[in-house]
Design an enzyme around this catalytic site. Structure first.
Site, PDB file in Angstrom:
ATOM      1  N   CYS A  63       0.802  -1.221   0.000  1.00 20.17           N
ATOM      2  CA  CYS A  63       0.000   0.000   0.000  1.00 20.17           C
ATOM      3  C   CYS A  63       0.838   1.276   0.000  1.00 20.17           C
ATOM      4  O   CYS A  63       0.632   2.157  -0.816  1.00 20.17           O
ATOM      5  CB  CYS A  63      -0.873  -0.001   1.245  1.00 20.17           C
ATOM      6  SG  CYS A  63      -2.596  -0.062   0.873  1.00 20.17           S
ATOM      7  N   GLU A 111      -4.930   5.847  -9.222  1.00 28.33           N
ATOM      8  CA  GLU A 111      -4.363   5.004 -10.268  1.00 28.33           C
ATOM      9  C   GLU A 111      -3.337   5.684 -11.169  1.00 28.33           C
ATOM     10  O   GLU A 111      -2.341   5.066 -11.543  1.00 28.33           O
ATOM     11  CB  GLU A 111      -5.498   4.433 -11.124  1.00 28.33           C
ATOM     12  CG  GLU A 111      -6.392   3.513 -10.316  1.00 28.33           C
ATOM     13  CD  GLU A 111      -7.374   2.729 -11.166  1.00 28.33           C
ATOM     14  OE1 GLU A 111      -7.838   3.283 -12.178  1.00 28.33           O
ATOM     15  OE2 GLU A 111      -7.670   1.579 -10.828  1.00 28.33           O
TER      16      GLU A 111
END
Ligand code: FAD
Length: 1122
Positions: A4, A1066
């Site tokens: 992450c 993204e």
């Protein structure tokens, strides 16, 4: 490992514990170990390790199916073995060896804990050696070696300590021991043990004690075949070596740390004063199980002058004859292992050669890449007048998450009578026909409850229901939703397709019993396993066009034609919380707690599989532990199977996939292939471009992506002469799955790679090629970003330094890439938010239809809500997402959910404020609490919902970004370091800069992994061989850029987005293609020198990993000169 964060914030946190930390952060966070207080009376010690105040004779305890002994002396080990003479046993030291080979010492009858046997932990120096206890941990060994290296004859121990620092990672080194490591090598000769390697290089011996307490000293080669049954390794004896010995050892790994060797090597030469070799030990690991010494090379060297090119050529030839690596997947290719083994010896010679014997251009080949402490810069702007909006605050759940308090599905306490489920999977290639499933053996195990297969499904056998609520038009023609079998109904669609589930008392039992189900198959047609296989076979029924961009004209100034291919592979999502679901049947409902990004598909999917109504299903999602797209449609597979068991048995059932099963069953990022041809003028301006690319949807097809991302191919450039066709293929692999920036990542990398290809063919700097294909007006914003980044990172000067460096170094190369991005964000689907104000104290709760997948959506929502209502952040709480408050919501994904939910929250707050306004107008400047109370008194409804949808007045927009990446490459190993990254990301006015920084850094590192270390390997039946952390490598903390600078441009509001912000999750991942591009540039520099006739360009399929990079650098040992 962390997928992450990208590690930078974690490293920054840890820096505060270092004594030499910057004053700003020094001691900012206390060390958790310092919080431990000894509870024993009169003991003032801080417990940082095992309590030394305990000492008891042999302790034993009964486990469910084994016995555990704790011993304190070697004699006691043998006493226990004697008492249990016919029982299988395991000595337990760190117990980490099972992390390497799961089946080592499988289910022994007795365990003997030897961690307190002091005789195995001592160390002492004799006149000729260091004797070190066999069960010293690797960490303690490093300490002992550093200390003893000050002794005459033991100076070389410093090198050994350096090498041990490369073994595993800190937690394993803290408990894993020398004897444990050597035992793995003893049991599995193919294991490339670093401990065996370094000890065998220096000619160490081991002392073995047998049950008659007799001690025997043997060398390590003998140890490999020595019968160790009921014997104990007591210590290791390392000889003193005077300074006529030269030692060097190396390890080539797919990532910087926590990875076993692809090839490792240890060299020890004894030289006389004329530098003539008197003896040589050349040891390799990772070649084949029986290969340890390069015997011909060792013999050849004796009597030769070592620093002489003729000697070197002779020894390289001997090594060439010595080394014949085996070919066992997923190991790297024999060609790589052989050639890198030879180049390591060359590296060693360069490292020990006196300066006057080596050409200055070759000298740096002798050094390993060295990595300073990582640093990072985060440059962003906030606007205090809008706080808490735009305020840089930590994620709301950060403390709960880092302390372990945050609840994930695994943490939900077990319910009464709860059962567990595990998939039974097809261990057969696609197209095999299942002829018999026999669960009887599994069902005989005590605690195994039942098996369910396709015929037990009351509704339809598909976890993608025909009525799934994809937004209208989301599935482009000619596609439509395709059923995806929950359980195989006859013909296997892909290797490891689920055939059914086993339900049992515990998860472990269900997992074990699932492997006992016997399945018979009839073989079927040979499966197609790659896009290229489909293309080569001309299997047109498996190729479908999805979207295209058409040229409106063609240029005429065609002086050059460049043709090429660009193929990429899968990427595993690598979420820490694997696919998981808990289903609890109630009197009038099924309560489902799925690990999902999309509640609605769980609801429709389960209703469809069980043939029950949707309103019978309650869904709650607090958060998921990582997803990256894997929990959009795939989570329905786990949820439907779990719900089937819970519904039929009327008992709570939980299912959690093991890490390996998750990698076997669940699909990954789409593999791709592209064939392109470009016509160019002399300046590199494209006259025509034809690119046909393919993304493999494999056995799926419900996650279309080409039509949604094809635009990025052309968005940064003038593209009116470009023809681009995007097709999807259908191989017989598990369905490809949306994975963070699923289409954009590859499609943008395609055009940026083509730009590099053009630059290399035309010998023009790649930035000039990019600029030649942009237009001042059309690409104005992209150009502005390029200019800003160029200045910010001092691109032009640094490029010159890189060129200078490459001129002066043959075996180290640098490169600096610069890649622009123009990412078109479009909204889709509906997402709602409900805001409730509580009249008692004026506090506010929000529940929304998005899912907290680690992206910080709840933090942004709380900031927006507090800002909109004009209250402080601590008055807002974000609740569990559920399908009563947020029914029919679309999935969380595609970067847009945070924005959409923030928009819905803003609108809901506006509805509330509007309702409250008449009351407020009649009051005299009331406080928030007074106003709320009065509204309640006047029966104003204090809850409001807004559903965001494309009907809202909000438009799509472009997200710009530019990334400059500098790398340094060690040509002799294929290992690179990302020296510096300057990433300029367009976030508009960031709503929450810390959250956005986290998104940008994390996304970039996930992309870096895709392009450099992550390489799934399948066999020719389609079985994945890299389904463990042992052999699938995401980046670690030392793979991130050494210097990582992220900047959000200032004064950059987005007129179209929510509260002037832009999405972040993204797009930055796409910019990571700047890393393989830089690696290519560095390799090109080496290729030019290796062979003036070779093309600088080379095709690769898959990541620019160590192997690819090494092999493409065109090694020939004839060029290995002093
Ligand atoms: C994630 C990970 C990464 C790793 N990476 C590397 C790497 O890069 N390079 C590398 O070389 N290794 C690597 N290893 C291996 C690691 O070094 C070993 O797992 C560790 O050293 C084993 O020691 P242990 O004390 O945990 O052994 P255990 O697991 O406790 O024992 C292993 C075996 O040794 C036997 N044994 C233990 N002590 C004695 C003794 N005194 N006499 C006789 N038999 C004994 C036990 O009976 C058992 O069969 C890695 C391991 C892990 C888990």
């Amino acid at each position: 490992m962390c997928r992450c964060t990208g590690y930078r914030p974690i490293l920054t946190g840890f820096k505060s514990l270092a004594k030499d930390a910057d004053t700003e952060i020094l001691g900012k966070y206390p060390d958790i170990e310092d919080l431990r207080k000894c509870e024993k009376q009169d003991c003032q010690e801080i417990c940082a390790s095992a309590c030394k105040n305990q000492f008891t004779p042999v302790i034993s305890s009964n486990l469910a199916d084994a016995k555990w002994f704790k011993v304190f002396s070697i004699n006691e080990i043998f006493d226990v073995l004697k008492e249990n003479r016919n029982r299988s046993y395991q000595l337990v030291a760190g117990n980490t060896a099972k992390g390497v080979y799961h089946d080592l010492n499988e289910n022994p009858d007795i365990y003997i804990d030897i961690t307190s046997v002091t005789n195995l932990l001592n160390d002492s120096v004799t006149s000729s050696s260091l004797v070190i206890g066999a069960n010293k941990t690797l960490r303690d060994t490093i300490e002992v070696f550093r200390k003893r290296a000050t002794t005459n004859g033991l100076e070389y121990l410093n090198y050994l300590a350096d090498h041990i620092e490369l073994v595993a990672h800190v937690p394993v080194r803290n408990i894993g021991t020398l004897a444990g490591n050597l035992t793995i090598k003893h049991e599995r000769n193919e294991f490339p043990s670093d401990i065996f390697l370094i000890f065998e290089t220096v000619g160490a011996n081991v002392t073995i004690v047998n049950s008659r307490k007799k001690e025997e000293e043997i060398d390590l080669l003998r140890y490999l075949t020595f019968d160790m049954q009921k014997k104990v390794m007591k210590n290791i004896i390392l000889p003193k070596l005077d300074n006529s010995y030269k030692y060097g050892s190396y390890k080539i790994t797919p990532r910087a740390q926590n990875a076993h060797a692809m090839v490792n090597a240890g060299f020890l030469l004894k030289l006389d004063k004329n530098q003539t070799v008197q003896s040589a030990r050349i040891v390799y690991g990772g070649i084949d199980p029986s290969f340890n010494h390069a015997i011909k090379a060792e013999r050849y060297l004796v009597g030769k002058q070592i620093f002489d090119d003729r000697t070197l050529q002779g020894v390289f030839k001997a090594l060439d004859e010595d080394i014949h690596p085996d070919n066992v997947l997923p190991q790297p290719s024999p060609r790589f292992r052989k050639n890198s083994a030879i180049s390591l010896f060359y590296k060693f010679i360069l490292s020990i050669a006196p300066d006057n014997k080596v050409s200055p251009r070759n000298k740096s080949g002798g050094f390993l890449l060295s990595r300073p402490i990582s640093t990072g810069v985060q440059d962003f702007q906030t606007n205090e007048s809008l706080y808490p909006l735009t305020q840089a605050i930590p994620k709301l759940e950060a403390l709960a998450q880092t302390s372990g308090e945050a609840e994930y599905i695994m943490d939900i306490p077990s319910k009464y009578d709860q059962l567990y489920a595990c998939f039974v999977t097809a261990k057969a290639p696609a197209n095999s026909v299942v002829t018999k499933i026999d669960p009887s053996k599994a069902l005989k195990q005590p605690g195994v409850v039942t098996f369910y297969g396709a015929k037990d499904i009351p509704g339809s056998n598909t976890f993608i229901p025909p009525n799934a609520n994809f937004p209208v038009g989301f599935i482009p023609p000619p596609q439509h939703l395709v059923p995806e079998e929950l359980f195989c109904s006859g013909v296997v669609k892909y290797y490891f397709q689920p055939l059914g589930i086993i339900v049992a008392d515990t998860q472990e039992l269900a997992d074990t019993a699932a492997n006992m189900v016997e399945v018979k198959y009839r073989s079927g047609a040979k499966p197609f396993l790659s896009i290229r296989q489909i293309l080569e076979a001309g299997a047109t029924d498996r190729i479908h066009e999805e979207a295209s961009l058409k040229a409106s004209q063609k240029g005429e100034d065609i002086k050059h034609i460049v043709k090429g291919t660009f193929d990429t592979t899968w990427q595993y999502h690598y979420h820490m919380e694997t696919q998981i679901c808990l289903v609890v049947p109630k009197e009038d409902s099924l309560d489902i707690y799925p690990g999902t990004q999309w509640m609605d598909i769980i609801q429709t999917g389960v209703a469809n599989v069980l043939n029950i109504s949707e309103n019978y299903i309650n869904i709650k999602v607090r958060r998921v532990g990582g997803a990256y797209g894997a929990k959009i449609t795939r989570s329905a597979q786990t949820a439907c199977a779990t719900a089937l068991a819970a519904y039929k048995l009327h008992k709570p059932v939980k299912m959690k996939m093991t890490f390996s099963m998750n990698m076997d069953v669940v699909g990954k990022r789409f593999p791709s292939a592209a064939d392109y041809e470009v016509g160019l003028n002399d300046k590199g301006r494209i006259q025509y471009l034809n690119n046909t690319f393919y993304l493999d949807y494999a056995a799926g097809g419900n996650e279309p992506i080409i039509s949604k991302s094809i635009d990025i191919f052309a968005s940064s450039y003038i593209s009116d002469t470009w023809n681009v066709t995007g097709k999807y293929t259908q191989t017989d692999n598990h369905a490809s799955v949306w994975t963070r920036a699923p289409g954009h990542t590859k499609i943008m990398a395609m055009i940026e790679t083509i730009m590099e290809h053009i630059a290399m063919e035309l010998n023009i700097p790649s930035l000039d090629i990019r600029l030649a294909n942009m237009d001042q007006e059309q690409n104005k914003a992209t150009l502005q970003f390029i200019n800003e980044c160029r200045q910010w990172c001092d691109y032009d000067n640094r490029l010159k330094s890189v060129e200078e460096f490459n001129k002066n170094n043959r075996w180290k190369k640098k490169a600096l890439s610069l890649v622009p991005m123009t990412y078109i964000l479009r909204y889709a689907g509906n997402l709602s938010s409900t805001v409730a104000i509580y009249a008692g104290d004026g506090t506010v709760a929000v529940s929304h239809g998005g899912i907290e997948i680690g992206q910080g959506i709840n933090t942004k929502v709380a900031q927006v809500c507090a800002y909109a209502l004009g209250i402080s952040l601590d008055m807002v709480s974000v609740k569990v997402s559920n399908n009563l408050v947020s029914p029919n919501n679309f999935t969380t994904g595609g970067s847009l959910t945070s924005e959409a939910i923030c928009y819905a929250t803003l609108r809901a707050c506006e509805i509330l404020l509007q309702r409250m306004k008449p009351v407020k107008d009649k009051m005299n400047n009331p406080s928030w609490k007074e106003l709320v109370k009065e509204c309640q008194n006047q029966y104003i409804e204090l809850v409001a919902t807004h559903m965001f949808s494309p009907n809202d007045p909000i438009q799509s927009y472009n997200i710009y970004g530019v990334c400059a990446t500098e790398i340094e490459l060690d040509i002799l190993t294929g290992i690179h370091q990302v020296v510096r990254v300057d990433l300029l990301e367009d976030t508009g006015n960031s709503m929450s800069p810390c959250i956005d920084i986290g998104q940008v850094e994390g996304a970039f590192i996930m992309g870096l992994g895709f392009w450099t270390t992550e390489n799934p390997v399948f066999d020719d039946e389609g079985r994945i061989l890299t389904d463990r952390t042992w052999n699938y490598k995401i980046p670690g903390a030392l793979d991130i850029p050494i210097d990582f600078r992220v900047k959000f441009p200032k004064n950059n509001p987005n007129p179209n987005g929510v509260l002037h912000s832009k999405a972040t999750a993204e797009p930055p991942l796409c910019l990571a293609c700047s890393v393989p591009i830089a690696i290519r540039q560095a390799v090109a520099s080496a290729r030019k020198e290796a062979d003036a006739n070779a093309s600088k360009w080379y095709p690769i399929s898959g990541p620019s990993d160590v192997e690819n990079t090494f092999l493409n650098s065109l090694h020939d040992y004839k060029q290995y000169t002093l």
